[in-house]
Enzyme design. Structure first.
Site, mmCIF file in Angstrom:
data_model
loop_
_atom_site.group_PDB
_atom_site.id
_atom_site.type_symbol
_atom_site.label_atom_id
_atom_site.label_comp_id
_atom_site.label_asym_id
_atom_site.label_seq_id
_atom_site.Cartn_x
_atom_site.Cartn_y
_atom_site.Cartn_z
ATOM 1 N N GLY A 81 0.807 -1.214 0.000
ATOM 2 C CA GLY A 81 0.000 0.000 0.000
ATOM 3 C C GLY A 81 0.840 1.264 0.000
ATOM 4 O O GLY A 81 0.532 2.232 -0.705
ATOM 5 N N ALA A 213 -1.967 -6.052 0.147
ATOM 6 C CA ALA A 213 -2.532 -7.393 0.325
ATOM 7 C C ALA A 213 -2.719 -7.785 1.792
ATOM 8 O O ALA A 213 -3.674 -8.483 2.132
ATOM 9 C CB ALA A 213 -1.644 -8.422 -0.377
ATOM 10 N N CYS A 338 1.638 4.161 17.169
ATOM 11 C CA CYS A 338 1.777 4.454 18.589
ATOM 12 C C CYS A 338 2.990 5.342 18.786
ATOM 13 O O CYS A 338 4.124 4.915 18.613
ATOM 14 C CB CYS A 338 1.948 3.132 19.332
ATOM 15 S SG CYS A 338 2.324 3.311 21.057
HETATM 16 C C1 PLP Z 1 -1.813 -0.197 5.953
HETATM 17 C C2 PLP Z 1 -2.178 0.994 5.147
HETATM 18 C C3 PLP Z 1 -1.284 1.539 4.205
HETATM 19 C C4 PLP Z 1 0.089 0.996 4.003
HETATM 20 O O1 PLP Z 1 0.048 -0.253 3.357
HETATM 21 P P1 PLP Z 1 1.308 -1.263 3.478
HETATM 22 O O2 PLP Z 1 0.930 -2.383 2.556
HETATM 23 O O3 PLP Z 1 1.374 -1.676 4.905
HETATM 24 O O4 PLP Z 1 2.501 -0.523 3.017
HETATM 25 C C5 PLP Z 1 -1.708 2.620 3.466
HETATM 26 N N1 PLP Z 1 -2.921 3.146 3.630
HETATM 27 C C6 PLP Z 1 -3.807 2.656 4.511
HETATM 28 C C7 PLP Z 1 -5.160 3.272 4.640
HETATM 29 C C8 PLP Z 1 -3.461 1.564 5.311
HETATM 30 O O5 PLP Z 1 -4.341 1.097 6.199
#
Ligand code: PLP
Length: 394
Positions: A81, A213, A338
């Protein structure tokens, strides 16, 4: 008596932090296995081994495209993400400036740091002008406010689909259509939405959509950026030309295959999951607000993720509460991260207009496929006393 209850509860550990990450789906784990040792080849290789790997890669791409109602060549595989958000914001901003001199970036104040820190860096070091949209007390963006702020020189707009801290779902289809009327690409971070909401990029009208994912029972370290055909995007990671040049680097076949399998389960199985999980979540919210004085729900009551409950307790240090919950066997969260040592409310809670005495006492409780009614009941039994104790130490 009270102490004994805590000790008994500490025997079993209850995970209520599915917004932070989820366990790997069984089907996904099985689908991944052959691609570590037997079908290990590089999909860019021309030989038969390579073609086999390429088939797996393209099957995964087609599966994800079908579930998104997209074309396979609109699916770009990334490392998660965070990378998808970086590629979307940075890639769209740089390309919009190159093509049409655009230098204005419009985002909500409740974005994940993967979006907001990227936009902040573009503003601080690359001469982009960053503007924040207003949100209401539930953390929602009004499409009319987007319309008002769009300019000819707007490079990209980004509004999170479903918020990780407060669960609120944004009206992204309306926001996307406002952007399109002005010829501006629209990105949404759908990382939290992947496990719970139908993501039809066609009917939603989204140009760029990020997925990770591990938030939908897939492996960690892999994700997707959906890029609508024709959306101007400058690659951020250059090299061997994989992913149609949008994201170079040898494809992580086992993770990509696992992600596609997990996404299929999440998207196809979601109505049943929702039917079970949303009432359990509603029960949790009702009981917390009923039994704990000076408590409030953060985020929208109905326009929220079906597994997501988030609260603020007045006069409580959220980090203390989290630690006390952990000692009692409950794994929760206070928000996106946190930040121990220097208690500052998160940007998200500040954007809702919560004052300090409320915003420092945040708690996020997120349910998942493995969550049982008994676990929620145990949590509801334990929480009131823990909040009371945390209040005394605040
Ligand atoms: C977890 C998250 C991310 C980051 O995704 P990763 O796969 O952990 O790098 C980005 N945006 C949102 C809203 C998330 O919850």
């Amino acid at each position: 008596m009270q102490t004994r209850k805590v000790i008994i509860a500490s025997v079993k550990r209850i995970y209520l932090d599915y917004a932070a990450t989820t366990p790997l789906d069984t089907l996904a784990a099985e689908a991944m296995q052959p691609f570590y040792r037997e079908q290990f080849a590089n999909p860019s290789s021309v030989h038969a081994f390579g073609q086999q790997a390429e088939n797996a890669l393209e099957n995964a791409r087609e599966k994800i495209a079908r579930l998104l109602n997209a074309q396979p060549d609109e699916v770009i595989f990334t490392s998660g993400g965070t990378e998808s958000d970086n590629l979307a914001i940075r890639g769209a901003a740089f390309e919009a400036r190159r093509l049409r001199g655009a230098d204005h970036i419009l985002i909500s104040p409740v974005e994940h740091h993967a979006v907001s820190m990227t936009a902040e860096q573009l503003a601080a070091h690359f001469n982009f002008k960053l503007e924040f949209l207003p949100v209401d007390a539930h953390g929602r963006v009004d499409p009319a406010e987007v319309k008002k702020r769009l300019r000819p020189e707007t490079a990209v707009v980004s509004v999170i689909m479903a918020n990780n801290e407060i669960g609120t779902i944004n009206p992204v289809a309306e926001i996307a259509s406002a952007c399109h009327e002005n010829g501006v690409p629209f990105h949404t971070d759908a990382v939290q939405a992947g496990a719970h909401l139908r993501l039809d990029v066609g009917s939603l009208g989204i140009d760029l959509l990020s997925l990770g994912a591990h938030k939908f029972y897939g492996p960690k370290g892999v994700g997707v950026l959906y890029v609508r055909r024709g959306t101007p995007l400058l690659p951020v990671q250059t090299g061997g030309g994989q992913e149609r040049g949008f994201r170079a680097g040898t494809s992580n076949i086992p993770y990509i295959v696992g992600m596609a399998a997990a996404f299929e389960v999440a998207q196809q199985g979601h109505p049943e999951h929702r039917e079970r999980i949303a009432p359990l979540r509603d029960h949790l919210i009702h009981e917390v607000l009923e039994n704990i004085p000076d408590s409030q729900l953060t985020g929208h009551l109905s326009e929220r993720l079906p597994n997501h409950a988030s609260f603020a307790f007045r006069g409580v240090d959220g980090n203390n509460l989290l630690m006390m919950l952990d000692v009692s066997g409950f794994a929760c969260s206070s928000g996106s991260a946190c930040k121990t040592g220097n208690p500052e409310p998160s940007e998200v809670l500040t954007a809702l207009g919560l004052d300090h005495s409320w915003a420092l006492g945040s708690l996020r409780v997120t349910l998942g496929r493995q969550t049982t009614e008994a676990e929620v009941a145990d949590f509801l039994d334990a929480l009131p006393e823990l909040v009371e104790t945390a209040r005394q130490y605040a």
